[in-house]
Design a protein around this motif. Structure first.
Motif, PDB file in Angstrom:
ATOM      1  N   UNK A  11      -1.616   7.423 -11.310  1.00  0.00           N
ATOM      2  CA  UNK A  11      -2.168   6.656  -9.940  1.00  0.00           C
ATOM      3  C   UNK A  11      -3.673   6.212 -10.027  1.00  0.00           C
ATOM      4  N   UNK A  12      -4.473   6.775 -10.806  1.00  0.00           N
ATOM      5  CA  UNK A  12      -5.841   6.744 -10.926  1.00  0.00           C
ATOM      6  C   UNK A  12      -6.060   5.079 -11.723  1.00  0.00           C
ATOM      7  N   UNK A  18     -10.476   4.303  -8.583  1.00  0.00           N
ATOM      8  CA  UNK A  18     -10.980   5.444  -7.839  1.00  0.00           C
ATOM      9  C   UNK A  18     -10.352   5.886  -6.309  1.00  0.00           C
ATOM     10  N   UNK A  19     -10.152   4.803  -5.687  1.00  0.00           N
ATOM     11  CA  UNK A  19      -9.742   5.224  -4.340  1.00  0.00           C
ATOM     12  C   UNK A  19      -8.328   5.345  -4.056  1.00  0.00           C
ATOM     13  N   UNK A  63      -6.288   7.876  -3.839  1.00  0.00           N
ATOM     14  CA  UNK A  63      -5.682   8.693  -2.906  1.00  0.00           C
ATOM     15  C   UNK A  63      -5.583   7.926  -1.456  1.00  0.00           C
ATOM     16  N   UNK A  64      -6.688   7.355  -1.016  1.00  0.00           N
ATOM     17  CA  UNK A  64      -6.678   6.501   0.229  1.00  0.00           C
ATOM     18  C   UNK A  64      -5.504   5.527   0.214  1.00  0.00           C
ATOM     19  N   UNK A  65      -5.702   4.577  -0.983  1.00  0.00           N
ATOM     20  CA  UNK A  65      -4.725   3.533  -0.957  1.00  0.00           C
ATOM     21  C   UNK A  65      -3.284   3.919  -0.924  1.00  0.00           C
ATOM     22  N   UNK A  66      -3.005   5.017  -1.643  1.00  0.00           N
ATOM     23  CA  UNK A  66      -1.682   5.487  -1.561  1.00  0.00           C
ATOM     24  C   UNK A  66      -0.943   6.230  -0.429  1.00  0.00           C
ATOM     25  N   UNK A  67      -2.318   6.785   0.207  1.00  0.00           N
ATOM     26  CA  UNK A  67      -1.971   7.564   1.607  1.00  0.00           C
ATOM     27  C   UNK A  67      -1.596   6.374   2.775  1.00  0.00           C
ATOM     28  N   UNK A  68      -2.342   5.238   2.646  1.00  0.00           N
ATOM     29  CA  UNK A  68      -2.457   3.972   3.531  1.00  0.00           C
ATOM     30  C   UNK A  68      -0.967   3.466   3.400  1.00  0.00           C
ATOM     31  N   UNK A  69      -0.474   3.408   2.243  1.00  0.00           N
ATOM     32  CA  UNK A  69       0.723   2.666   1.931  1.00  0.00           C
ATOM     33  C   UNK A  69       2.031   3.506   2.201  1.00  0.00           C
ATOM     34  N   UNK A  70       1.999   4.811   2.085  1.00  0.00           N
ATOM     35  CA  UNK A  70       2.973   5.744   2.269  1.00  0.00           C
ATOM     36  C   UNK A  70       3.340   5.672   3.616  1.00  0.00           C
ATOM     37  N   UNK A  84       0.179   7.043   6.216  1.00  0.00           N
ATOM     38  CA  UNK A  84      -0.251   6.491   7.214  1.00  0.00           C
ATOM     39  C   UNK A  84      -1.957   6.741   7.294  1.00  0.00           C
ATOM     40  N   UNK A  85      -2.533   7.006   5.928  1.00  0.00           N
ATOM     41  CA  UNK A  85      -3.925   6.951   5.776  1.00  0.00           C
ATOM     42  C   UNK A  85      -4.404   8.314   5.977  1.00  0.00           C
ATOM     43  N   UNK A  86      -3.614   9.554   6.529  1.00  0.00           N
ATOM     44  CA  UNK A  86      -4.103  10.894   6.920  1.00  0.00           C
ATOM     45  C   UNK A  86      -4.660  11.543   5.707  1.00  0.00           C
TER      46      UNK A  86
END
Ligand code: ASN
Length: 305
Positions: free
Chosen positions: A172-173, A178-179, A181-188, A224-226
């Motif tokens: 994923x990195x 570097x970002x 975690x946020x990118x994947x969380x926002x997309x999921x 949802x970015x949480x």
């Protein structure tokens, strides 16, 4: 001078949010009991506590000639409890005196509670399956009880579909930078596991994989970015290996001496994790910050009642 957070804000949490939070603690406790777990009382002060992977201000109390630390996580006590019972959990209050920048994340409080659980002889996969089943069950029950509140409060609310996807940290990195975690969380649209975290990114107690580069551990990520919901893994339990890992990390041996003495006598292998209650409440109720997920929230950088 540090500001005192308005007392009004600290006691202005929505009634339904508190009811959801109370219900989900009750549901997860019942679920774990049915699976053979027992609840143990939390440890609030101890000479040993989690060194964490990031620095926080010191939170300790002088007592006679010694020093107690306020619990940052119960990881070492969970490992020692494995001698007595194979499946334990605790609603564990943690104090981590984070710096004020952390407030922006919406995910940090300097006092929070995690549902900390540990299983003797278990693998990381055992823990992931247990948590998936527990969350699917808990969300289904919460939906039934708070249907009309959740309809208004959280348009994304759904019962998570199991099994959750596994995402490898290094892959994923590489793909998202570097970002990631946020990118994947926002997309999921569903919770997912971040697995195989590199050795330098986590504490010494998560077990090193045979590749000697990544750990047999996992973070649970909300969609949802949480962002991050939980962290856990399989544990190191052998003395020599723990010493090597502590040296690699540069951990302080003096403050860990009582733990190391016990490890030398022998502790069982185990796996477990901790799930933040305020973060789970925030996610379910779709709140902008964990500040709204509990009464008397202690936000980084302020003094609160
Ligand atoms: N509770 C976490 C675990 O079981 C540790 C932590 O909170 N840092 O791995």
């Amino acid at each position: 001078m540090t500001e005192l957070r308005s007392v009004e804000k600290s006691v202005k949490v929505k009634r339904e949010v508190l009811e959801v939070s109370s219900e989900l603690m009750s549901l997860m406790g019942q679920f774990l009991r049915q699976k053979g777990f027992i609840e143990i009382l939390p440890v609030i002060i101890s000479p040993i506590t989690d060194p964490l992977n990031h620095s926080v201000f010191n939170a300790s109390i002088e007592y006679y000639d010694g020093q107690y630390s306020l619990t940052k996580s119960m990881i070492f006590h969970k490992q020692l409890a494995m001698r007595i019972h194979p499946k334990i959990f605790s609603f564990s209050p943690n104090v981590r005196l984070e710096t004020q920048e952390k407030r922006k994340s919406g995910r940090h409080l300097i006092e929070f509670t995690q549902l900390d659980l540990e299983m003797r002889g278990a693998t990381r996969e055992d823990v992931m399956l247990l948590v998936e089943e527990m969350l699917a069950h808990t969300f289904a029950m919460v939906k039934e009880k708070f249907e009309s509140f959740l309809k208004d409060a959280n348009p994304h609310f759904s019962i998570p579909k199991t099994p959750f996807k596994h995402v490898k940290y290094l892959e994923a990195l590489k793909e998202y930078g570097d970002e990631f975690e946020s990118v994947l969380s926002e997309q999921a649209l569903e919770p997912f596991w971040l697995i195989d975290i590199p050795i330098d990114e986590r504490e010494f107690y998560d077990k090193l994989d045979d590749n000697e580069k990544t750990l047999k551990d996992m973070d649970l990520m909300y969609p949802y970015g949480f962002n991050e919901a939980s962290s856990g893994g399989e544990r190191e339990f052998e003395y020599e290996q723990i010493i090597d890992r502590m040296k690699h990390k540069g951990n302080d041996f003096e403050s860990m001496k009582w733990y190391l003495e016990e490890v030398k006598k022998g502790i069982p292998s185990s796996a477990g994790c901790g799930i933040g209650i305020e973060r789970l409440t925030r996610f379910i109720c779709n709140l902008s910050s964990v500040e709204e997920a509990r009464l008397f929230a202690k936000v980084p950088g302020e003094l609160s009642i």
